[in-house]
Motif scaffolding. Structure first.
Motif, short mmCIF file in Angstrom:
data_model
loop_
_atom_site.label_atom_id
_atom_site.label_comp_id
_atom_site.label_asym_id
_atom_site.label_seq_id
_atom_site.Cartn_x
_atom_site.Cartn_y
_atom_site.Cartn_z
N ALA A 184 38.34 35.33 49.13
CA ALA A 184 38.34 33.88 48.93
C ALA A 184 37.45 33.51 47.75
O ALA A 184 37.81 32.66 46.92
N THR A 185 36.29 34.15 47.66
CA THR A 185 35.36 33.87 46.56
C THR A 185 35.97 34.21 45.21
O THR A 185 35.89 33.43 44.25
N THR A 186 36.60 35.37 45.13
CA THR A 186 37.23 35.79 43.87
C THR A 186 38.32 34.82 43.46
O THR A 186 38.44 34.46 42.28
N LEU A 187 39.13 34.40 44.41
CA LEU A 187 40.22 33.49 44.10
C LEU A 187 39.68 32.17 43.56
O LEU A 187 40.23 31.60 42.62
N GLU A 208 39.70 44.72 34.39
CA GLU A 208 38.28 44.33 34.37
C GLU A 208 37.65 44.54 35.75
O GLU A 208 38.21 44.16 36.77
N LYS A 209 36.47 45.15 35.76
CA LYS A 209 35.73 45.35 37.00
C LYS A 209 34.64 44.28 37.12
O LYS A 209 33.99 43.95 36.13
N TYR A 210 34.48 43.76 38.31
CA TYR A 210 33.46 42.74 38.51
C TYR A 210 32.86 42.87 39.91
O TYR A 210 33.48 43.44 40.82
N MET A 211 31.66 42.36 40.05
CA MET A 211 30.95 42.42 41.32
C MET A 211 30.84 41.02 41.91
O MET A 211 30.58 40.05 41.19
N ASP A 230 49.19 43.00 37.88
CA ASP A 230 50.01 41.96 38.51
C ASP A 230 49.16 40.79 39.03
O ASP A 230 49.67 39.89 39.70
N GLY A 231 47.85 40.81 38.73
CA GLY A 231 46.98 39.73 39.16
C GLY A 231 46.35 39.95 40.53
O GLY A 231 45.51 39.15 40.95
N SER A 232 46.74 41.01 41.22
CA SER A 232 46.15 41.30 42.52
C SER A 232 44.80 41.97 42.34
O SER A 232 44.41 42.36 41.23
N ILE A 233 44.08 42.11 43.44
CA ILE A 233 42.72 42.64 43.40
C ILE A 233 42.65 44.02 44.06
O ILE A 233 43.15 44.21 45.17
N ARG A 234 42.04 44.94 43.37
CA ARG A 234 41.82 46.27 43.93
C ARG A 234 40.35 46.40 44.31
O ARG A 234 39.46 46.21 43.48
N GLU A 235 40.11 46.74 45.55
CA GLU A 235 38.73 46.88 46.03
C GLU A 235 38.20 48.27 45.68
O GLU A 235 38.75 49.28 46.11
N LEU A 236 37.13 48.30 44.90
CA LEU A 236 36.52 49.57 44.51
C LEU A 236 35.34 49.93 45.41
O LEU A 236 35.03 51.10 45.60
N HIS A 237 34.67 48.90 45.92
CA HIS A 237 33.51 49.12 46.77
C HIS A 237 33.58 48.14 47.94
O HIS A 237 33.49 46.93 47.75
#
Length: 424
Positions: A184-187, A208-211, A230-237
């Motif tokens: 929700a925060t990222t959106l 782009e990677k962001y925290m 595609d605009g979706s979010i990949r969770e790295l951590h």
């Protein structure tokens, strides 16, 4: 007929609230959202996360109203159930179920689902009441998409628990969506900072990677994500962190008082005079919002008379003023009747430990090879509005782009509304 399209509800450790957008607002501005502008003691767009039940275990009140009602009971509140910061009570209780119990301030237990569902029911009722006051048309409740935010660290059983709590107060399962807080925060940030004109990079461009640092009242949760093509979010951590929230500053303040009057006096005062203890914390809450690294003036905080009275009862031959003169605070703090004045430097040190814990954890995280190229930090949450925390992170990570939305405490809530729009 007036239609509420999406309603989002957020339970914070310290504050809770809702946001929504209506059909009328959507036609004018698809990104327009409204919040519950509470008129309580604190300047906030949310209300206090407090629930009050009467001696028969029936719901009585919520938020600032619950605080006021509980305080008004004074010595007659022993049989009442008062839950404050109840989200933090289940922080370590993974696998929440209908049978999970939580304790109130006096140790009395109640089913967690009753506490949560009562809070959801109150916010739902508050929304409908206010909306109907503002609109002359009939409210169509059947078409609302409901969104509830949940911590990313919660397991599937705990998420199911929240779903059942909402259904218990009449929210239809088919119209209910649960969203992880970092999503929700990222959106929200993606909607509000889409272009980043004039910068050397775009936070939300592909690859782009962001925290995301969600610093709330009870906890600070940290996730690392990557934007896909595609605009979706990949969770790295996956969300990590600890109980590094704004309430730790309150604890540091209480520790200073305990150093002066004694730990036993503070414990007795907080239990026997819990309504006065609450007033003390609320006054400190208002003051701590104004504290910044540039503060040079002393800070005055009101102290209920029951605290020095409790001290005198346990220490009949001592005076608080004499104790201070013989303590490490003799040049930093004065206690005059029912007020204490704390030197600016002393007040600022109340933030030192918690800010250092957060910064140290981030430093460790950035040593992980996969995260060394994280270029941006999104700082949100109620505690993110603290200038002390903002400065600590900016100074520690000068090579990172720090994005702090206006009214950072509402970023997740408004992002949840945007999330709900996608499913309409």
């Amino acid at each position: 007929m007036s239609t509420l399209k999406v309603v989002a509800i957020d339970f914070g450790t310290t504050f809770s609230g809702y946001a929504y957008f209506s059909e009328h607002e959507y036609k004018r501005d698809p990104l327009k959202t409204s919040t519950n502008a509470d008129t309580g003691r604190l300047a906030s767009y949310k209300t206090s996360s407090c629930v009050l039940f009467d001696p028969t275990r029936n719901f009585h009140s919520f938020g600032y109203e619950a605080e006021e009602n509980y305080s008004a009971l004074k010595g007659k509140n022993h049989d009442w159930y008062y839950f404050r910061n109840f989200k933090m009570m289940v922080y370590d209780k993974m696998g929440l179920t209908r049978e999970t119990l939580i304790k109130d301030g006096k140790g009395k237990t109640m089913e967690a689902i009753t506490v949560f569902s009562s809070a959801i029911g109150y916010l739902k009722s508050h929304l409908f009441t206010n909306f109907k006051k503002q609109s002359t048309s009939i409210l169509d409740e059947s078409g609302i998409t409901w969104v509830l935010t949940v911590p990313a660290i919660w397991d599937d059983k705990s998420i199911q628990f929240m779903r059942e709590a909402a259904e218990k107060v009449g929210i239809c399962r088919e119209r209910l969506i649960l969203v992880l807080e970092p999503v929700a925060t990222t959106l929200y940030c993606k909607k509000r900072f889409p272009l980043q004109k004039g910068t050397s990079h775009n936070v939300f461009k592909s690859g782009e990677k962001y925290m995301v640092i969600d610093a709330g009242g009870g906890t600070t949760d940290i996730t690392v994500n990557e934007m896909r093509t595609d605009g979706s979010i990949r969770e790295l951590h996956k969300a990590s962190g600890c109980d590094w929230g704004g309430k730790n500053v309150d604890s540091s303040f209480i520790s200073v008082l305990a150093d002066i009057v004694g730990k036993d006096v503070m414990e007795n005062f907080s239990v026997i005079n819990d309504y006065d203890f609450l007033a003390l914390l609320n006054d400190f809450e208002m003051k701590k919002r104004t504290i910044s690294p540039d503060l040079n003036e002393s800070v005055t905080i009101k102290v209920p008379k029951s605290l020095p009275e409790t001290f005198s009862e346990r220490n009949p031959r001592s005076k608080i003023t004499d104790v201070i003169l013989n303590s490490k605070y003799k040049d930093q703090l004065t206690w005059i009747e029912h007020e204490i004045r704390m030197d600016a430097n002393l007040v600022k040190t109340l933030f030192d430990e918690i800010c250092m814990q957060i910064v140290d954890y981030l430093n460790d995280l950035f040593t992980v090879p996969a995260f060394t190229d994280v270029s941006c930090i999104l700082l949100v949450g109620g505690f993110a509005e603290s200038l002390m925390l903002q400065t600590a992170i900016k100074e520690a990570f000068e090579n990172k782009k720090i994005v702090i939305p206006k009214k950072a405490g509402l970023a997740m809530l408004k992002g949840a509304v945007y999330f709900g729009q996608q499913f309409r």
